[in-house]
Design an enzyme around this catalytic site. Structure first.
Site: not given
Ligand code: NAP
Length: 297
Positions: A53, A97, A120
């Site tokens: 990322k 994460q 997200d």
């Protein structure tokens, strides 16, 4: 016949558009989008996802910050860190994460991220907006799959899509997105899970079959309709006779299903790169929105 839906190629096309938008933002005297990622602990797969990322941010001209925090971090300390990032005007998007260590409640953490920075798309407010057809931020993997289909001009309108897996990060939001009344929606969706009866028969009825269950090679050729489009979201690390000692396995038996499908995503190189592209697209969208509303530095 090459019937692969290549996420790497589709990603490059979308990321080029993102890069151009970033250049424009900078030319107008503004700072580029800034994505922050929190990584708790030392899980190898999580570290490589976060590194990928970071690299993707760099490639499109975003700023990125990674907060690497210890495995034994308390939930409260993690929430404090999220609060600080929420208040930081220099940061547009924040991801934590997953998976998190067992002592930390994922739902509490996801709900603490400001919905406006939740790139997200896991926050209850963003999931609620999605369910009502008013999504501002779409969860990254489902959004990435839409971008992939769009890149290959594969409309889902009127098609029967069968989604295997009903998780909150892939299957369920994907089923909502694809059935929504919008461009690249309007599909008729069947959502299957571990309690679905006659799963094979449902799969055989799919014009588009999407597998997101985390069971290597589960979908075999006899489950797939002739000329169906097959999207494989699964990524499970399995032992392999290579330098690393492992490889990524999808949920689809690619070798046999590719002979029957009209189009199919490989693993790796299919949905994976699109997930990151979905995340980048969300971060850009948030940045643009904040600039419009003048709510960021
Ligand atoms: P998850 O939270 O473990 O959910 C799995 C889902 O699959 C559940 O809904 C489960 O049903 C269903 N399921 C399990 N076994 C089944 C079976 N035999 N038949 C039918 N349904 C079954 O998984 P996830 O987070 O959605 O991830 C799924 C896979 O996608 C994993 O391999 C993950 O690594 C991968 N993934 C990849 C990306 C990417 O970027 N490529 C992104 C996210 C996830 P129940 O609800 O009934 O238990």
């Amino acid at each position: 016949m090459d019937n692969r839906l290549r996420g790497k190629i589709a990603s490059e096309a979308v990321r080029l558009r993102i890069k151009r938008d970033v250049e424009q933002i900078i030319q107008q005297g503004n700072r580029p989008p800034h994505l922050a990622a929190i990584l708790v602990g030392n899980d190898g797969a999580s570290q490589s996802y976060v590194n990928a990322k970071e690299k993707a941010c760099e490639d499109v001209g975003f700023l990125s910050s990674i907060y690497r925090l210890p495995e034994n971090l308390s939930q409260n300390d993690l929430l404090d860190r999220i609060d600080k990032i929420n208040k930081d005007d220099q940061i547009d998007g924040l991801i934590v994460q997953l998976p998190l260590p067992a002592h930390i409640d994922e739902n509490v953490v996801n709900s603490r991220i400001s919905p406006d920075k939740d790139v997200d798309g896991f926050h209850d407010i963003n999931m609620g907006r999605l369910a009502k057809g008013n999504a501002v931020i779409n969860p990254a993997t489902p959004y990435g799959i839409l971008l992939l289909l769009e890149h290959y001009n594969l409309s889902v309108e009127g098609k029967h899509v069968v989604v295997l897996g009903r998780s909150n990060i892939v299957g369920r939001p994907l089923s909502i997105l694809l059935s929504g009344n919008h461009a690249f929606g309007n599909a008729t969706v069947t959502l299957c899970h571990s309690r679905t009866k006659n799963l094979k028969e449902w799969c055989q009825k799919a014009d588009i079959l999407i597998a997101a269950i985390g069971k290597p090679y589960f979908v075999t050729a006899d489950m797939v309709k002739e000329e169906a489009i097959v999207i494989d979201v699964g990524t499970t690390r399995i032992d392999a006779d290579n330098e690393r000692g492992w490889k990524l396995a999808g949920d689809v038996n690619y070798t046999e299903v590719k002979e029957k499908a009209s189009a199919i995503t490989p693993v790796p190189g299919g949905v994976g790169p699109m997930t990151i592209t979905g995340l980048l697209s969300n971060t850009l969208l948030v940045r643009k929105k904040r600039l419009e509303q003048n709510t960021s530095a």
